[in-house]
Design an enzyme around this catalytic site. Structure first.
Site, short mmCIF file in Angstrom:
data_model
loop_
_atom_site.label_atom_id
_atom_site.label_comp_id
_atom_site.label_asym_id
_atom_site.label_seq_id
_atom_site.Cartn_x
_atom_site.Cartn_y
_atom_site.Cartn_z
N PRO A 2 0.82 -1.53 0.42
CG PRO A 2 0.48 -0.86 2.26
CD PRO A 2 0.75 -2.07 1.55
CD GLU A 3 2.81 3.34 -4.03
OE1 GLU A 3 3.16 4.07 -4.59
OE2 GLU A 3 3.14 2.07 -5.45
CG HIS A 93 -0.33 -15.65 6.46
ND1 HIS A 93 1.45 -16.22 6.70
CD2 HIS A 93 -0.59 -15.96 5.15
CE1 HIS A 93 1.51 -17.07 6.12
NE2 HIS A 93 0.28 -17.40 4.78
NE ARG A 112 7.40 -9.81 0.75
CZ ARG A 112 7.73 -9.06 0.25
NH1 ARG A 112 7.01 -9.09 -1.21
NH2 ARG A 112 9.31 -9.18 0.37
NE ARG A 156 17.26 14.87 0.00
CZ ARG A 156 16.88 13.49 0.42
NH1 ARG A 156 17.20 12.61 -0.13
NH2 ARG A 156 17.36 12.92 1.39
#
Length: 292
Positions: A2-3, A93, A112, A156
């Site tokens: 998820p973002e 899970h 995971r 940067r």
DNA sequence: ATATTCCCCTGGAAGC
DNA sequence: TGCTTCCAGGGGAATA
């Protein structure tokens, strides 16, 4: 997984189920996710404290209780939540099950186990939990401006795509939407941060906001496993223009070029070499005009 | 300090 | 078919 758009979608779906409820009990089935886990972790919020807010900060979901405690949840790459009727069984899970005061069960599933769960304490003024302090601004925050980016990018040398993934620069963007935003903005992903002029950064910010807002409207992108709380998929995957589309003609420039894939800092980047030329375009100006 | 690389973990797809 | 290898929406620690 998820973002920002996916976390926002999950957060909105969760909110009506949790607001004004309390947690009667919890069962914990894993010794750890990202950090150590145990039933005692939740002692402060069991049997009384009521949820007063459910909100998102970056890719974290914050469930705030009326006793100045908050669950700070992260879904990692593969985490998801399900709300189930009382008596529902545990699935593979499912690592945590919270038993809500209205009889529902709130399951956290994460194959995971890159997700995390913390119980945080607010300070006396209700300040944000310490873990979230070092995050950069939300992309939709008014303080996320081209001027700020210019300042941060000055020192940067890293590729701009890597910087978009750095949550201390701007928080919430992940590997899918970094590629998508750079494509929309016509910026080559490997452009060094310090080489990008203010005008380009303005374009980038607009692109970031546009792609994230569209994705939120669609409920996020389901590439393989992402699901929201009721099990439904995000619909934005079909509208992705470059992510996962290497070898396909670019839909934007009408197939002048194929989408390419490269690896940056160990993560796949997708881009169109025609829409996002890697060499800086030299803009013809008066002989004494400054470039950049 | 800044910027990569490695690692945590499981499962699905692709390759042999 | 079955085994092996690679890859995946994240992020933090270790390393150049």
């Amino acid at each position: 997984m998820p973002e920002l758009p996916e976390v926002e979608t999950v957060c909105r779906a969760l909110r009506p189920h949790l607001l004004e409820r309390s947690i009667g009990d919890v069962t914990v089935h894993a010794a750890r996710l990202r950090g150590p886990l145990g039933r005692e972790l939740f002692a402060d919020i069991l049997g009384g404290p009521t949820v007063v807010d459910v909100r998102r900060r970056a890719k974290y979901i914050i469930v705030e209780f009326d006793n100045l405690r908050a669950l700070v949840l992260h879904l990692g790459m593969s985490g998801s939540f399900r709300l189930c009727p009382a008596g529902s069984g545990r699935q593979r899970h499912d690592h945590i099950v919270w038993f809500l005061s209205d009889g529902h069960q709130w399951h956290m599933n994460d194959p995971r186990r890159f997700g995390s769960v913390e119980l945080c304490q607010f300070d006396c003024r209700g300040g944000i939990p310490e873990r979230l302090q070092k995050l950069g601004p939300d992309p939709f925050d008014a303080m996320f401006t081209a001027a700020l980016l210019l300042q941060m990018f000055r020192s940067r040398s890293q590729p701009v795509k890597n910087a978009l993934l750095d949550q201390t620069v701007v928080s919430g963007i992940g590997n899918i939407y970094a590629s998508e935003a750079l494509h929309l903005a016509e910026i080559a992903p490997d452009s060094p941060c310090s080489a990008l002029p203010l005008k380009t950064l303005e374009t980038l910010i607009v692109a970031v906001r546009n792609v994230l807002a569209s994705a939120v409207e669609c409920g996020g992108s389901t590439i393989r496993s992402y699901r929201t709380v009721d099990g439904s998929e995000g619909k934005f995957a079909q509208r992705l223009l470059v992510y996962g589309r290497d070898g396909e003609p670019c839909a934007r420039c009408g197939g002048d070029a194929e989408i390419q894939k490269m690896v940056q800092a160990g993560r796949s980047t997708f881009f169109c070499p025609a829409c996002q030329p890697r060499e800086r375009r030299t803009i013809k100006r008066h002989p004494h005009g400054k470039n950049a």
